[in-house]
Write a protein that holds these residues in place. Sequence first.
Motif, PDB file in Angstrom:
ATOM      1  N   LEU A  72       4.706  10.117   2.975  1.00 38.64           N
ATOM      2  CA  LEU A  72       5.078  10.274   4.374  1.00 38.64           C
ATOM      3  C   LEU A  72       5.808   9.022   4.853  1.00 38.64           C
ATOM      4  CD1 LEU A  72       1.677  11.764   5.585  1.00 38.64           C
ATOM      5  CD2 LEU A  72       3.820  13.031   5.307  1.00 38.64           C
ATOM      6  N   ASP A  73       6.449   9.118   6.009  1.00 38.86           N
ATOM      7  CA  ASP A  73       7.141   7.948   6.558  1.00 38.86           C
ATOM      8  C   ASP A  73       6.133   6.839   6.843  1.00 38.86           C
ATOM      9  OD1 ASP A  73       9.574   9.234   6.466  1.00 38.86           O
ATOM     10  OD2 ASP A  73       9.498   9.889   8.567  1.00 38.86           O
ATOM     11  N   PRO A  74       6.422   5.603   6.421  1.00 35.67           N
ATOM     12  CA  PRO A  74       5.516   4.506   6.727  1.00 35.67           C
ATOM     13  C   PRO A  74       5.652   4.058   8.176  1.00 35.67           C
ATOM     14  CG  PRO A  74       7.423   3.697   5.521  1.00 35.67           C
ATOM     15  CD  PRO A  74       7.556   5.190   5.584  1.00 35.67           C
TER      16      PRO A  74
ATOM     17  N   HIS B  47       0.856  -1.180   0.000  1.00 34.25           N
ATOM     18  CA  HIS B  47       0.000   0.000   0.000  1.00 34.25           C
ATOM     19  C   HIS B  47       0.894   1.232   0.000  1.00 34.25           C
ATOM     20  CE1 HIS B  47      -3.998  -1.793   0.770  1.00 34.25           C
ATOM     21  NE2 HIS B  47      -3.314  -2.724   1.425  1.00 34.25           N
ATOM     22  N   GLN B  48       0.407   2.303  -0.606  1.00 39.31           N
ATOM     23  CA  GLN B  48       1.104   3.575  -0.604  1.00 39.31           C
ATOM     24  C   GLN B  48       0.101   4.708  -0.429  1.00 39.31           C
ATOM     25  OE1 GLN B  48       3.300   3.062  -4.460  1.00 39.31           O
ATOM     26  NE2 GLN B  48       5.012   3.896  -3.266  1.00 39.31           N
ATOM     27  N   ASN B  49       0.529   5.732   0.285  1.00 37.66           N
ATOM     28  CA  ASN B  49      -0.193   7.006   0.356  1.00 37.66           C
ATOM     29  C   ASN B  49      -1.653   6.844   0.774  1.00 37.66           C
ATOM     30  OD1 ASN B  49       2.019   8.715  -0.414  1.00 37.66           O
ATOM     31  ND2 ASN B  49       1.817   7.859  -2.471  1.00 37.66           N
ATOM     32  N   GLU B  50      -1.847   6.013   1.820  1.00 37.74           N
ATOM     33  CA  GLU B  50      -3.155   5.901   2.442  1.00 37.74           C
ATOM     34  C   GLU B  50      -2.967   5.387   3.865  1.00 37.74           C
ATOM     35  OE1 GLU B  50      -5.222   3.370  -0.219  1.00 37.74           O
ATOM     36  OE2 GLU B  50      -3.875   1.676   0.022  1.00 37.74           O
ATOM     37  N   GLU B  51      -3.937   5.685   4.707  1.00 39.95           N
ATOM     38  CA  GLU B  51      -3.978   5.203   6.078  1.00 39.95           C
ATOM     39  C   GLU B  51      -5.067   4.137   6.130  1.00 39.95           C
ATOM     40  OE1 GLU B  51      -2.075   8.049   8.522  1.00 39.95           O
ATOM     41  OE2 GLU B  51      -1.226   7.445   6.582  1.00 39.95           O
ATOM     42  N   ILE B  52      -4.724   2.924   6.566  1.00 41.01           N
ATOM     43  CA  ILE B  52      -5.673   1.813   6.550  1.00 41.01           C
ATOM     44  C   ILE B  52      -5.912   1.349   7.981  1.00 41.01           C
ATOM     45  CG2 ILE B  52      -6.248  -0.437   5.588  1.00 41.01           C
ATOM     46  CD1 ILE B  52      -3.264   1.054   4.086  1.00 41.01           C
ATOM     47  N   ILE B  53      -7.160   1.422   8.415  1.00 38.92           N
ATOM     48  CA  ILE B  53      -7.524   1.048   9.780  1.00 38.92           C
ATOM     49  C   ILE B  53      -8.363  -0.227   9.713  1.00 38.92           C
ATOM     50  CG2 ILE B  53      -8.708   1.763  11.898  1.00 38.92           C
ATOM     51  CD1 ILE B  53      -7.733   4.353   9.281  1.00 38.92           C
ATOM     52  N   SER B  54      -7.946  -1.242  10.460  1.00 33.97           N
ATOM     53  CA  SER B  54      -8.692  -2.498  10.531  1.00 33.97           C
ATOM     54  C   SER B  54      -9.472  -2.528  11.839  1.00 33.97           C
ATOM     55  CB  SER B  54      -7.746  -3.696  10.441  1.00 33.97           C
ATOM     56  OG  SER B  54      -7.113  -3.738   9.178  1.00 33.97           O
ATOM     57  N   TRP B  55     -10.790  -2.504  11.723  1.00 33.12           N
ATOM     58  CA  TRP B  55     -11.722  -2.495  12.864  1.00 33.12           C
ATOM     59  C   TRP B  55     -12.440  -3.839  12.864  1.00 33.12           C
ATOM     60  CZ3 TRP B  55     -17.150  -2.666  12.960  1.00 33.12           C
ATOM     61  CH2 TRP B  55     -17.763  -2.256  14.159  1.00 33.12           C
ATOM     62  N   VAL B  56     -12.196  -4.635  13.901  1.00 34.60           N
ATOM     63  CA  VAL B  56     -12.672  -6.011  13.969  1.00 34.60           C
ATOM     64  C   VAL B  56     -13.577  -6.152  15.196  1.00 34.60           C
ATOM     65  CG1 VAL B  56     -11.996  -8.428  14.138  1.00 34.60           C
ATOM     66  CG2 VAL B  56     -10.551  -6.827  12.853  1.00 34.60           C
TER      67      VAL B  56
ATOM     68  N   ASN C 107      -0.127   3.190   8.620  1.00 30.73           N
ATOM     69  CA  ASN C 107       0.135   4.493   8.011  1.00 30.73           C
ATOM     70  C   ASN C 107       1.101   4.230   6.855  1.00 30.73           C
ATOM     71  OD1 ASN C 107       0.270   4.934  11.322  1.00 30.73           O
ATOM     72  ND2 ASN C 107      -1.192   6.244  10.274  1.00 30.73           N
ATOM     73  N   ALA C 108       0.538   3.914   5.673  1.00 31.71           N
ATOM     74  CA  ALA C 108       1.356   3.338   4.606  1.00 31.71           C
ATOM     75  C   ALA C 108       2.428   4.289   4.089  1.00 31.71           C
ATOM     76  CB  ALA C 108       0.455   2.885   3.461  1.00 31.71           C
ATOM     77  N   GLY C 109       2.108   5.578   3.986  1.00 31.65           N
ATOM     78  CA  GLY C 109       3.104   6.537   3.536  1.00 31.65           C
ATOM     79  C   GLY C 109       3.733   6.136   2.211  1.00 31.65           C
ATOM     80  N   SER C 110       5.054   6.197   2.145  1.00 32.56           N
ATOM     81  CA  SER C 110       5.774   5.929   0.897  1.00 32.56           C
ATOM     82  C   SER C 110       5.722   4.465   0.490  1.00 32.56           C
ATOM     83  CB  SER C 110       7.222   6.386   1.020  1.00 32.56           C
ATOM     84  OG  SER C 110       7.861   5.711   2.094  1.00 32.56           O
TER      85      SER C 110
END
Length: 250
Positions: free
Chosen positions: A132-134, A65-74, A100-103
């Motif tokens: 951004l920094d991963p 993944h790049q350039n996205e924030e991925i939240i896993s809600w279980v 926080n996938a960043g670069s």
Amino acid sequence: MESESTPKLHKAPRSDVTQDQGKFRIRFNFPGRNHPDHDDHGYGPLSTVVESFMDPDTLISMHPHQNEEIISWVPAGVMRHDDREGNELVTDSEHLLVMNAGSGFWHEERTLADDPPLRMLQIFVRPHSLDLDPGIQHGPIEGPIDNEWRHVFGPEGSEAPFTVRNDVHCYDVRLNAGESVDLPTTAGRDTYFYVFEGAVEAADTHFDETESGLLVDADDLPVTAREDSVLVAFRIDPDAPVTRRGTIGR
């Protein structure tokens, strides 16, 4: 004539945008499509809310993944995460995972043969800047209290237990039948909510499971459970600077 400050609640039916990969199935919910005059499938920094299903003994192999924030809600069951940084993490009803996938960040997901069937949300947030920094956040989350919103994540610098790199807050609530709570709102922000389980009513509008609402230009609005329900809500700055080059959450 209706003033521009009059609160508006926009309802969307269950999304029909799906992918079926057999033991792994997903449904894409696009919050921007709730608004009839909005030309973006996302709504500000909230790009996509993905309902994911994984059967027992399922592997989603290593991918980036790049350039996205991925939240896993279980909310129940387990989702097992491995990545190229050596993390082996289990996310369940007591833990949250934020990538926080960043670069660039590589990971895989799996369930074991003796795990229960999994239904969860994976939430895609557009960051404010590219490359951004991963990094990764994983840890326990405070237990829910019936009929009270729980703060799940928020922007950097907020009091949220987990953070993303843009102006969106996430909350969840377990709402007992007949109980009401005000949607999380504040001046200058809009609120998108998704009915994960059950059925609710707001502003004389009925929302069944997997339906969603977008509240615009409102300071407060109560939502009432018609049966035991689970809701996830997002308080969003619709004018926040965003990027649109995420691997999935564009």
